[in-house]
Enzyme design. Sequence first.
Site, mmCIF file in Angstrom:
data_model
loop_
_atom_site.group_PDB
_atom_site.id
_atom_site.type_symbol
_atom_site.label_atom_id
_atom_site.label_comp_id
_atom_site.label_asym_id
_atom_site.label_seq_id
_atom_site.Cartn_x
_atom_site.Cartn_y
_atom_site.Cartn_z
ATOM 1 N N HIS B 11 4.520 -2.074 11.588
ATOM 2 C CA HIS B 11 3.067 -2.355 12.151
ATOM 3 C C HIS B 11 3.027 -4.011 11.705
ATOM 4 O O HIS B 11 3.870 -4.450 10.950
ATOM 5 C CB HIS B 11 2.147 -1.826 11.463
ATOM 6 C CG HIS B 11 1.886 -1.877 9.975
ATOM 7 N ND1 HIS B 11 1.108 -2.906 9.368
ATOM 8 C CD2 HIS B 11 2.200 -1.104 9.018
ATOM 9 C CE1 HIS B 11 1.295 -2.669 7.863
ATOM 10 N NE2 HIS B 11 1.860 -1.330 7.822
ATOM 11 N N GLY B 184 -1.036 1.264 -3.027
ATOM 12 C CA GLY B 184 -1.376 0.754 -1.470
ATOM 13 C C GLY B 184 -1.420 2.303 -1.030
ATOM 14 O O GLY B 184 -2.785 2.637 -0.128
ATOM 15 N N ASN B 312 -6.741 -7.272 -1.050
ATOM 16 C CA ASN B 312 -8.014 -6.678 -1.507
ATOM 17 C C ASN B 312 -8.679 -7.945 -2.238
ATOM 18 O O ASN B 312 -8.370 -7.933 -3.264
ATOM 19 C CB ASN B 312 -7.625 -5.398 -2.567
ATOM 20 C CG ASN B 312 -8.922 -4.665 -2.972
ATOM 21 O OD1 ASN B 312 -9.820 -5.327 -3.411
ATOM 22 N ND2 ASN B 312 -8.838 -3.366 -2.767
#
Lengths: 50, 589
Positions: B11, B184, B312
């Site tokens: 991705h 993750g 994050n």
Amino acid sequence: MLEFIKDFWGFLRERKKFWLLPMLIIFGLLAVLTFLAETSAAGPFIYTIF
Amino acid sequence: MHILGISAFYHDSAAALVVDGQVMAAAQEERFSRKKHDAGFPEHALTWTLEHAGLCLADVDYVVFYEKPFIKFERLLETYLHFAPRGFRSFRAAIPLWLRDKLFQKQQLQTRLREIDAGFDPGKLLFSEHHRSHAASAFFVSPFQNAAVLTLDGVGEWATTTLGVGRGADLELTHEIHFPHSLGLLYSAFTYYAGFKVNSGEYKLMGLAPCGEPKYVQRIYDHLIDLKPDGSFRLNLDYFEYCTGLQMVGARFERLFGGPARKPEEPLRARDADIAASIQQVIDEAVLRLAAQAHALTGLDQLCLAGGVALNCVANGRLAARGPFESLWIQPAAGDAGGALGAALTASYAHGLARNVDASRDGMAGALLGPEFSQQEIEARLDALGARYSRLDETDLLSACARRLDAGDALGFFQGRMEFGPRALGARSILCDARRPDAKDVLNEKIKLRESFRPFAPAVLAERASEWFDLDQSSPYMLLVAGVAAARRGSIPAVTHVDGSARVQTVGAEGEPRFRGLLRAFETLTGCPVLVNTSFNVRGEPIVCTPEDAFRCFMGTELDCLAIGRCLLLKSEQRVAADADYGARFKPD
């Protein structure tokens, strides 16, 4: 394809993962059989083996 | 030495060009193809990076792919073997794809590169490793001569977490945690459970966390993760399905949290927010412990972070405020797109390049590494679209934009080089007055067309940041969450989250110059050096890249005005029909 096989052999040697080879050969055969099954009358052959 | 890095086929495909260790250009393919998280070969991004540098592929010394597909395949096979006969459905879905396609990534890359240059020498194609690419993308462009390096993501080949040390031009990864134990993937499992898309909705879960109470923290520690004092961890795989199934979690996980996963687009429940708050607290703690271990092992006071978990901002903010390191530098393209950059940097320094570090600034040029358009090009393109605009000089443009913002308008701001990475930093942004109490609802519902709970981030003049936020370091890439200063909390409601926090972008000398100019003009006019800064797109759409993309988004949303280069467009003056169905064309992310 020859280059791919050479690369993959190099990978198996470097990672010392020769035990993956039988599984890969079976996958390869399966892939060929599946391909044949889709394009010819080889379907029943698959069922006699598996 | 000219080195091109590529990330693709999973991705967020991207291409990056590094010349003698300097980052010249980097862009994600989605911005050109207009397909969110585009995973295809980054043909447009690659072609653009070469054009930008005035090079052709033959001028490039090496092309480096960001990971090693054979080792990923090895991980896949060994995982299926380990869990067999469970996992057959996943096996049946994945293996044909690998045998047909993914196993031949080297050949695909060679073919695609030969389409660009028929004479491409296959010997120039190299492969880095996933986490080495992440680590390199953080350390080699950081302003640190020496630093501890921590990478955290879902999974690469085998590694999910690595710890290492960078000294000068050397980068060594000394410790790894392997799949299936992954922070993750743990966070993605909760993303899935809360009804958001894996690999895309993680930041929504992070935004939801302050809306809830961390009621489930102990339950997570008791059942899901064994987090050791040194930050290493093991997940209890009885609760996760990602090794064997086609989803992240199953019935046992659902029983643990008292019900089924939320379906996408269903209304959010209090429990979803409580779960988001709980997993956020666990991730914060894991990141803190890993950082403490990195500090203890390296004895260094600087830390570089990369990998998807490094996006994050809440955990980063906690690390910046409470961690053992004096300085923290996080790669703005911390996800897989940044792997392209890391792959190119890895090869650069592996070929003996000396590293020159400027302690006063990093090597990312404010992440402004993408395409730009001259004033002449912008006007020609706007003319072709039938847009009506005024051409202003810079001072007048910024004053006019500041006045519009003060009057409550939502402004599209398109200036200079496009950002590399997931954040809009003032080059492809939608801006609004942070003092406006209804700005969040207007932006969420009428312009961005996204979920109402999602917060907006502030951009603040760097020299004013400590007056408005509890932040004692710069945050140029919007990667740190900090509290809004108590005295200012009521004054910028549009960017103050329910817990009084904000995901701050400090805009200093390295930032987009006109954006900094606008913040100054807005401060002169209003006394407030803070604006709402959100990405220039609607839900499910990649951030705009060209003036055409920007104009289409402008006409398809309730944006009031648009500044492209020195052109100012007002919605009320446009004669082109508004595009009422614009937002509906994008699949929700």
